[in-house]
Design an enzyme around this catalytic site. Structure first.
Site, PDB file in Angstrom:
ATOM      1  N   GLY A 182      50.862  11.831  41.567  1.00 21.12           N
ATOM      2  CA  GLY A 182      49.504  12.016  41.089  1.00 21.12           C
ATOM      3  C   GLY A 182      48.592  10.863  41.491  1.00 21.12           C
ATOM      4  O   GLY A 182      48.753  10.229  42.543  1.00 21.12           O
ATOM      5  N   SER A 183      47.656  10.552  40.631  1.00 20.64           N
ATOM      6  CA  SER A 183      46.638   9.547  40.958  1.00 20.64           C
ATOM      7  C   SER A 183      47.163   8.121  40.948  1.00 20.64           C
ATOM      8  O   SER A 183      46.427   7.203  41.316  1.00 20.64           O
ATOM      9  CB  SER A 183      45.471   9.661  39.973  1.00 20.64           C
ATOM     10  OG  SER A 183      44.817  10.905  40.130  1.00 20.64           O
ATOM     11  N   THR A 184      48.401   7.912  40.527  1.00 19.65           N
ATOM     12  CA  THR A 184      48.914   6.537  40.477  1.00 19.65           C
ATOM     13  C   THR A 184      49.053   5.920  41.860  1.00 19.65           C
ATOM     14  O   THR A 184      49.156   4.692  41.972  1.00 19.65           O
ATOM     15  CB  THR A 184      50.281   6.500  39.769  1.00 19.65           C
ATOM     16  OG1 THR A 184      51.199   7.361  40.446  1.00 19.65           O
ATOM     17  CG2 THR A 184      50.154   6.929  38.317  1.00 19.65           C
TER      18      THR A 184
END
Length: 692
Positions: free
Chosen positions: A325-327
């Site tokens: 994801g956005s990590t």
């Protein structure tokens, strides 16, 4: 009849005949004496060593001395794996004779389960009759005393003292320490003849990875016996070499804080020192009581663990993985800077939907258009539009090159076996799995950590640690020091030289500022950082399990529990001088900012402020199923005291472990490895929902 004719004797002929016979007899005697003398010479001189050895073997027996297994301690010296005295019953079939002559009466002295007897019979058929076979492990002191009285009645049956492995904190460190189990045929093949004296070997975790160091070297005693084979005295001794002790970088208090912060949610988390790569805490939840496996787990307990939908035997940190994801946006943003495609001040105008030239299908942002967005804002507000366009402009080949430079798609090198490499999306990877071409939309999906991505929590904490420490990609490791003897000094384990993820300090600083802005006003992690007396930096993330249909999006909190998104968070603190970096993945957690980030805040507070988190109440319908547990080791935990005294395995409620073994269940009391990794496969149409 006439008179009988008299035969005259020839004295000379008779004397000559006598001399010939005497000479022949004498020669025969000489030959016999010569042969006997030669035979004596052969026995006493030529083959003296051989027969002396055989004679000594009849009088002296070798008894193996199994070394004490090395201890495992945490960074403060608290014992995490130790050895306790115990007894076992061993039987030498050749000396004991038929089972029906001694087994029924022995069963009246020592409690023998049907599983014990069945296992003994299997091993007896598979091994030579003169080798001792373990009939029962963990004989109680009362049983040992009763057997000692009637020992003379059972030739070939011995009561053998040994050290039994014990894990005082069982479930808390199950996926870190692992466990030892009884040696099987495959283990003996690997160990060779010298391993026949061993009864246990490391099966999972650090016990497996450092098996050779922890095991030590087997010694032996020379015991003189009488004609009945009873020991009389020791005539020789070669001492065993104890196994090495290991001191971990794990902090037991932080480990407990991490577990408490999760409550009853499933997932994984790692805390690492970004300066050294030392793992400070690492959990995969739910865990399991490792003491159950030491002497063989029962069918009922094993089936309860296997049937648990939360998969407690599965090490999510090492064997698992999923879309990050956005990590990964901070690292993707750094790739854009280092590749020359972007500068920290370069802005794109986020309209809320990104379109690939020539296509009508759009990739949307979760909160609509964000307007003009530079690198720092794209990280702080998690603007997907920025990364859709960046990934598309970069191209999948260059994207793949930079992500591999940051450690994705390869093992981190942690000292645990079976680590998953994960997947970095690329046309080459897709060609190996299918005959379909690579599509531009798949590159766009990769730009927000979705699609074919598979990243482990270890890879995320390692990459985030490189951002925190100035660009060094360290090797995560659990064992900090080792000593080969109680009176020897602790020696640090040498670690490989770290690789660099960037040579531009200004580019890295821009990414760090974006992660610090995530914790401030307008950032997706602002709620987490509220009231903190220290600065922190981080990035929230949400990885989808299902994609949107058409233009309809799903609120993850409205979905069934098993379809909810993965909640993720990566970050470090204090932001100006990091001493801890964390990566957290909460299964079915919904959003990273509301679920994973608060867990990280509690971990930061525990490490930096010494503030232990309070248990979090959990919705009963999401509560984990009960786990089977071995008897809690109260004495050790109480003796250690402190905030860790409450981390002993929870007792099972009456009737909790009622799962019946199936027809395919493993043999009773047989140690079994954890379930195999279940790496998620890529779907043919990767989800395109914006992530946070």
């Amino acid at each position: 009849m006439g008179p009988r004719r008299r035969v005259l004797k020839n004295s000379a002929a008779e004397a000559n005949q006598f001399r010939l016979r005497s000479a022949f007899a004498f020669i025969c005697v000489l030959v016999a004496l010569g042969g006997l003398g030669f035979w004596y010479f052969r026995l006493q001189v030529w083959e003296h060593d051989d027969y002396a050895t055989r004679s000594e073997a009849n009088r002296v027996k070798l008894r193996p001395v199994v070394p004490g297994r090395g201890l495992i301690l945490d960074r403060k010296g608290r014992v995490l794996a130790d050895n306790v005295p115990a007894y076992r019953i061993e039987v030498t079939p050749f000396e004991a004779g038929a089972n029906d002559t001694w087994l029924p009466s022995l069963g009246k002295i020592i409690a023998l389960s049907p599983e014990d007897i069945a296992r003994f019979e299997d091993e007896r058929r598979a091994t030579r009759g003169y080798k001792p076979i373990t009939l029962k492990l963990r004989v109680s002191e009362e049983e040992a005393a009763r057997f000692a009285v009637d020992r003379w009645r059972y030739p070939g049956v011995d009561l053998v003292p040994y050290l039994n492995r014990r894990y005082p904190y069982g479930e808390l460190l199950s996926h870190v320490i692992g466990y030892v189990g009884r040696i099987d045929a495959d283990d003996l093949k690997e160990l060779g003849e010298g391993g026949a004296a061993l009864t246990h070997i490391g099966k999972t975790g650090l016990e497996r990875y450092y098996e050779e160091a922890l095991r030590g070297k087997v010694g032996y005693e020379q015991i003189e016996t009488n004609v009945d084979g009873r020991p009389m005295r020791q005539v020789g001794h070669v001492p065993a070499t104890p196994g090495a002790d290991l001191r971990l970088s794990i902090d037991l208090d932080l480990q407990q804080a991490m577990v408490t912060a999760f409550g009853d949610m499933d997932g994984s988390a790692i805390a690492m020192d970004p300066r050294t790569g030392e793992i400070l805490a690492m959990v995969s939840l739910p865990g399991y009581d490792t003491n159950l496996f030491v002497n063989g787990i029962s069918n009922v307990d094993y089936r309860a663990l296997m049937d648990n939908p939360s998969r407690p035997l599965f090490n999510r940190n090492v064997l698992g993985g999923g879309p990050p994801g956005s990590t990964v946006k901070p690292l993707i943003g750094l790739a854009g800077l280092d590749s020359g495609l972007r500068t920290p001040e370069y802005k794109v105008f986020s309209t809320g939907t990104f379109y690939i030239p020539g296509q009508k299908r759009g990739w949307r942002d979760a909160h609509g258009g964000a307007g003009w967005t530079d690198l720092r804002k794209s990280i702080a507000a998690s603007v997907n539009f920025y990364y859709y366009k960046l990934a598309y402009d970069m191209g999948i080949e260059r994207f793949d090159e930079y992500m591999r430079k940051y450690g994705f798609g390869d093992k981190t090198g942690i000292d645990l076996a079976g680590e998953n490499k994960g997947v970095v999306p690329s046309p080459e990877w897709k060609r190996k799995r299918s005959k379909e071409p690579w599509y531009a939309g798949e590159t766009v999906n990769a730009g927000i950590g979705q699609g074919y991505w598979i990243a482990t929590t270890l890879q995320l904490v390692r990459g985030t640690g490189a951002i925190a420490n100035g660009g060094n990609l360290m090797r995560p490791h659990l064992v900090a020091e080792r000593r080969d003897g109680y009176d020897t000094p602790w020696l640090p384990l040498q670690q490989p030289k770290p690789s660099r993820i960037t040579d531009s300090a200004s580019n890295l600083r821009a990414v760090q500022e974006g992660m610090m802005a995530t914790m401030g006003p307008g950032g997706t992690g602002r709620a987490m950082a509220a009231g903190a007396p220290y600065m922190m930096a981080g990035k929230t993330g949400t990885a989808q399990k299902i994609s949107r249909k058409g233009n309809v999006s799903f609120d993850p909190h409205s979905l069934p529990y098993n379809l909810r998104h993965q909640a993720l968070f990566v970050g470090y603190a204090p932001a100006d001088d990091p001493t801890i970096v964390v990566a957290i993945s909460v299964e079915h957690g919904g959003f990273g900012g509301s679920t994973a980030a608060p867990i990280a805040r509690k971990i930061f507070d525990a490490w930096l402020l010494g503030k232990m988190p309070e248990p979090v109440p959990t919705d009963p319908k999401y509560k984990r199923p009960d786990q089977p547990h071995a008897a809690p080791v109260v004495a050790v935990a109480e003796a250690q005291g402190g905030p860790v005294a409450s981390i002993l395995p929870r007792p099972v409620a009456p009737g909790a472990s009622t799962v019946k073994p199936s027809a395919t269940a493993p043999a009773a009391n047989t140690p079994l490895p954890p379930s195999p990794p279940n790496t998620p496969a890529a779907t043919s149409t990767p989800p395109q929902e914006p992530t946070r």
